[in-house]
Scaffold this active site. Structure first.
Site, PDB file in Angstrom:
ATOM      1  N   ALA A  13       0.662  -1.750  -0.565  1.00 38.17           N
ATOM      2  CA  ALA A  13      -0.214   0.047  -0.086  1.00 38.17           C
ATOM      3  C   ALA A  13       1.096   1.451   0.290  1.00 38.17           C
ATOM      4  O   ALA A  13       2.127   1.334   0.621  1.00 38.17           O
ATOM      5  CB  ALA A  13      -0.692  -0.277   1.278  1.00 38.17           C
TER       6      ALA A  13
ATOM      7  N   GLY B  45       0.259  -4.865   0.661  1.00 42.33           N
ATOM      8  CA  GLY B  45      -0.817  -4.827  -0.280  1.00 42.33           C
ATOM      9  C   GLY B  45      -0.182  -5.712  -1.033  1.00 42.33           C
ATOM     10  O   GLY B  45      -1.260  -6.083  -1.862  1.00 42.33           O
TER      11      GLY B  45
ATOM     12  N   GLU C  26      -0.641  -9.204  -0.442  1.00 40.50           N
ATOM     13  CA  GLU C  26      -2.638  -9.121  -0.269  1.00 40.50           C
ATOM     14  C   GLU C  26      -3.094  -9.185  -1.857  1.00 40.50           C
ATOM     15  O   GLU C  26      -3.948 -10.003  -1.821  1.00 40.50           O
ATOM     16  CB  GLU C  26      -2.800  -7.836   0.170  1.00 40.50           C
ATOM     17  CG  GLU C  26      -2.370  -8.163   1.743  1.00 40.50           C
ATOM     18  CD  GLU C  26      -2.812  -7.531   2.712  1.00 40.50           C
ATOM     19  OE1 GLU C  26      -2.069  -6.486   2.462  1.00 40.50           O
ATOM     20  OE2 GLU C  26      -3.213  -7.822   3.492  1.00 40.50           O
TER      21      GLU C  26
ATOM     22  N   GLU D 279       3.942  -5.170   7.567  1.00 40.24           N
ATOM     23  CA  GLU D 279       3.156  -4.515   8.331  1.00 40.24           C
ATOM     24  C   GLU D 279       3.590  -3.944   9.526  1.00 40.24           C
ATOM     25  O   GLU D 279       3.349  -2.312  10.238  1.00 40.24           O
ATOM     26  CB  GLU D 279       1.540  -4.204   7.963  1.00 40.24           C
ATOM     27  CG  GLU D 279       1.171  -4.739   6.622  1.00 40.24           C
ATOM     28  CD  GLU D 279       0.846  -5.638   5.926  1.00 40.24           C
ATOM     29  OE1 GLU D 279       2.108  -7.149   5.995  1.00 40.24           O
ATOM     30  OE2 GLU D 279       0.290  -5.783   4.820  1.00 40.24           O
TER      31      GLU D 279
HETATM   32  C1  HXC Z   1       4.933   4.565  -1.036  1.00 39.25           C
HETATM   33  C2  HXC Z   1       6.892   3.586  -1.606  1.00 39.25           C
HETATM   34  C3  HXC Z   1       6.375   2.126  -1.481  1.00 39.25           C
HETATM   35  C4  HXC Z   1       5.064   2.284  -0.562  1.00 39.25           C
HETATM   36  C5  HXC Z   1       8.638   1.406  -2.213  1.00 39.25           C
HETATM   37  N1  HXC Z   1       8.139   3.492  -2.204  1.00 39.25           N
HETATM   38  N2  HXC Z   1       7.573   1.411  -0.909  1.00 39.25           N
HETATM   39  N3  HXC Z   1       6.266   4.306  -1.720  1.00 39.25           N
HETATM   40  N4  HXC Z   1       4.515   3.460  -0.335  1.00 39.25           N
HETATM   41  N5  HXC Z   1       4.996   1.251   0.017  1.00 39.25           N
HETATM   42  C6  HXC Z   1       9.120   3.803  -3.178  1.00 39.25           C
HETATM   43  C7  HXC Z   1      10.140   5.046  -2.187  1.00 39.25           C
HETATM   44  O1  HXC Z   1      10.103   5.495  -1.450  1.00 39.25           O
HETATM   45  C8  HXC Z   1      11.031   5.498  -3.144  1.00 39.25           C
HETATM   46  O2  HXC Z   1      10.657   6.606  -3.210  1.00 39.25           O
HETATM   47  C9  HXC Z   1      10.912   4.778  -4.157  1.00 39.25           C
HETATM   48  O3  HXC Z   1       9.228   3.677  -4.362  1.00 39.25           O
HETATM   49  C10 HXC Z   1      12.059   3.171  -4.610  1.00 39.25           C
HETATM   50  O4  HXC Z   1      11.715   2.843  -3.560  1.00 39.25           O
HETATM   51  P1  HXC Z   1      13.145   2.364  -2.884  1.00 39.25           P
HETATM   52  O5  HXC Z   1      12.933   2.052  -1.118  1.00 39.25           O
HETATM   53  O6  HXC Z   1      13.915   3.734  -2.567  1.00 39.25           O
HETATM   54  O7  HXC Z   1      13.631   1.405  -2.742  1.00 39.25           O
HETATM   55  P2  HXC Z   1      14.647   0.029  -2.349  1.00 39.25           P
HETATM   56  O8  HXC Z   1      15.571   0.777  -1.914  1.00 39.25           O
HETATM   57  O9  HXC Z   1      14.988  -0.704  -4.235  1.00 39.25           O
HETATM   58  O10 HXC Z   1      13.916  -0.645  -1.747  1.00 39.25           O
HETATM   59  C11 HXC Z   1      12.833  -1.965  -1.937  1.00 39.25           C
HETATM   60  C12 HXC Z   1      12.585  -2.157  -0.917  1.00 39.25           C
HETATM   61  C13 HXC Z   1      11.600  -0.483  -0.038  1.00 39.25           C
HETATM   62  C14 HXC Z   1      13.195  -2.830   0.108  1.00 39.25           C
HETATM   63  C15 HXC Z   1      10.102  -2.337  -1.499  1.00 39.25           C
HETATM   64  O11 HXC Z   1      10.761   0.546  -0.917  1.00 39.25           O
HETATM   65  C16 HXC Z   1      10.496  -0.927   1.716  1.00 39.25           C
HETATM   66  O12 HXC Z   1      10.846  -1.648   2.046  1.00 39.25           O
HETATM   67  N6  HXC Z   1       9.284  -0.094   0.642  1.00 39.25           N
HETATM   68  C17 HXC Z   1       8.280  -1.030   1.457  1.00 39.25           C
HETATM   69  C18 HXC Z   1       7.836  -1.665   2.251  1.00 39.25           C
HETATM   70  C19 HXC Z   1       6.518  -2.343   2.319  1.00 39.25           C
HETATM   71  O13 HXC Z   1       6.805  -1.777   4.036  1.00 39.25           O
HETATM   72  N7  HXC Z   1       5.743  -2.200   2.219  1.00 39.25           N
HETATM   73  C20 HXC Z   1       3.946  -2.496   2.853  1.00 39.25           C
HETATM   74  C21 HXC Z   1       3.776  -1.182   2.987  1.00 39.25           C
HETATM   75  S1  HXC Z   1       1.740  -1.217   4.093  1.00 39.25           S
HETATM   76  P3  HXC Z   1      11.828   7.630  -3.592  1.00 39.25           P
HETATM   77  O14 HXC Z   1      10.097   9.081  -4.399  1.00 39.25           O
HETATM   78  O15 HXC Z   1      12.597   7.614  -2.510  1.00 39.25           O
HETATM   79  O16 HXC Z   1      11.979   7.473  -4.814  1.00 39.25           O
HETATM   80  C22 HXC Z   1       1.179  -2.100   3.756  1.00 39.25           C
HETATM   81  C23 HXC Z   1      -0.527  -2.653   4.304  1.00 39.25           C
HETATM   82  C24 HXC Z   1      -1.561  -3.219   3.679  1.00 39.25           C
HETATM   83  O17 HXC Z   1       0.858  -2.689   2.616  1.00 39.25           O
HETATM   84  C25 HXC Z   1      -2.283  -3.202   4.503  1.00 39.25           C
HETATM   85  C26 HXC Z   1      -2.591  -2.485   6.140  1.00 39.25           C
HETATM   86  C27 HXC Z   1      -2.506  -0.906   6.168  1.00 39.25           C
END
Ligand code: HXC
Length: 257
Positions: free
Chosen positions: A65, A108, A111, A131
């Site tokens: 998400a 997400g 999911e 999450e």
């Molecule tokens: C918003 C995101 C994002 C996300 C990545 N980006 N994931 N933006 N929401 N979930 C953005 C980053 O901010 C970054 O933007 C760009 O995408 C590239 O990501 P990087 O982190 O620079 O890439 P990398 O170093 O290769 O790392 C990849 C990654 C990391 C390991 C996947 O991005 C990451 O940990 N993302 C979050 C994963 C996460 O926690 N997902 C769960 C979300 S909660 P900029 O602008 O900085 O370039 C969820 C909940 C669902 O899904 C329902 C309950 C709440």
């Protein structure tokens, strides 16, 4: 329809939805959610489509998400808008849906893949429910569908630690149906979808409905439901054609009727 965060393609009887926010690793913001649901429902309503593939990029199916969009929201807001409930509409889609996953399928993203009927993974795929590391829990069905897919122990491990599974572990655990080399992922997914789309559409819908019933009911009721639906296949022209083709040693010509 014009979409900005996804691409919608049709190839013969297969519909293809490609998540397309590469700069955000296909993070699922509200626009993308609306567009995926609208595109899939459009394909579902189209009689000329017999299977759907949802895919992302090589680096990310979807990294979850959209955290930036979600971060400032209050409890009252997420509760009143019933945040993420729109994704449930995908579970009412009758056309078979394959998730073709390469790279990150986190939160997400994992999911969404599990909302599809099955997952074909590339050897680079990474699945996780991280999450908890953000101070939240899965919100698009992860705690339920991951548990049904891989069992309690591994689901608890994933949801409580937030660690990722690689493709091998995901296949071993039954989360994905097969692993293919990254370069072949889309071809294999499209071929698989074309195979499904070549079957009788009403019968494929019945098969999907029968398998899904196993998640919602007791074994005895599920087996009875299956038998009733099996009997209904004899009301289709395609059952007559499929069995006649076997007896006559030729390929069936299904009419999706
Ligand atoms: C918003 C995101 C994002 C996300 C990545 N980006 N994931 N933006 N929401 N979930 C953005 C980053 O901010 C970054 O933007 C760009 O995408 C590239 O990501 P990087 O982190 O620079 O890439 P990398 O170093 O290769 O790392 C990849 C990654 C990391 C390991 C996947 O991005 C990451 O940990 N993302 C979050 C994963 C996460 O926690 N997902 C769960 C979300 S909660 P900029 O602008 O900085 O370039 C969820 C909940 C669902 O899904 C329902 C309950 C709440």
């Amino acid at each position: 329809t014009d979409f900005e965060t996804i691409l919608l393609d049709r190839k013969d009887r297969v519909g293809i939805v490609t998540l397309n926010r590469p700069k955000a690793l296909n993070a699922l913001n509200s626009q993308l959610m609306r567009e995926v649901v609208a595109a899939v429902e459009e394909l579902d309503a189209d009689d000329s489509i017999g299977a759907i593939v949802i895919t992302g990029s090589e680096k990310a199916f979807a990294a979850g998400a959209d955290i930036k969009e979600m971060a400032p929201k209050s409890f009252a807001e997420v509760y009143a808008e019933d945040l993420f409930s729109q994704w449930d509409r995908l579970s009412s889609v009758r056309t078979p849906i394959i998730a073709a996953v390469s790279g990150y399928a986190l939160g997400g993203g994992c999911e969404l893949a599990m909302l599809c009927d099955f997952i074909i993974a590339s050897d680079t795929a990474k699945f996780g429910q991280p999450e908890i590391k953000l101070g939240v829990i899965p919100g698009i069905g992860g705690s339920q569908r991951l548990t049904r897919a891989v069992g309690k122990s591994k689901a608890m491990d994933m949801v409580l630690t937030g660690r990722n599974m690689d493709a091998e572990e995901a296949e071993r655990a039954g989360l994905v149906s097969r692993i293919v080399p990254a370069a072949e992922l889309l071809d294999v997914a499209l071929e698989t979808a074309a195979t499904i789309a070549s079957m009788s559409l009403p019968v494929a819908i019945m098969a999907k409905e029968a398998v899904n019933r196993s998640f919602e009911t007791t074994l005895a009721e599920g087996v009875k439901f299956e038998r009733r639906v099996f009997h209904s296949t004899f009301a289709t022209a395609d059952q007559k054609e499929g069995m006649a083709a076997f007896v006559e040693k030729r390929a069936p010509q299904f009419k999706h009727a």
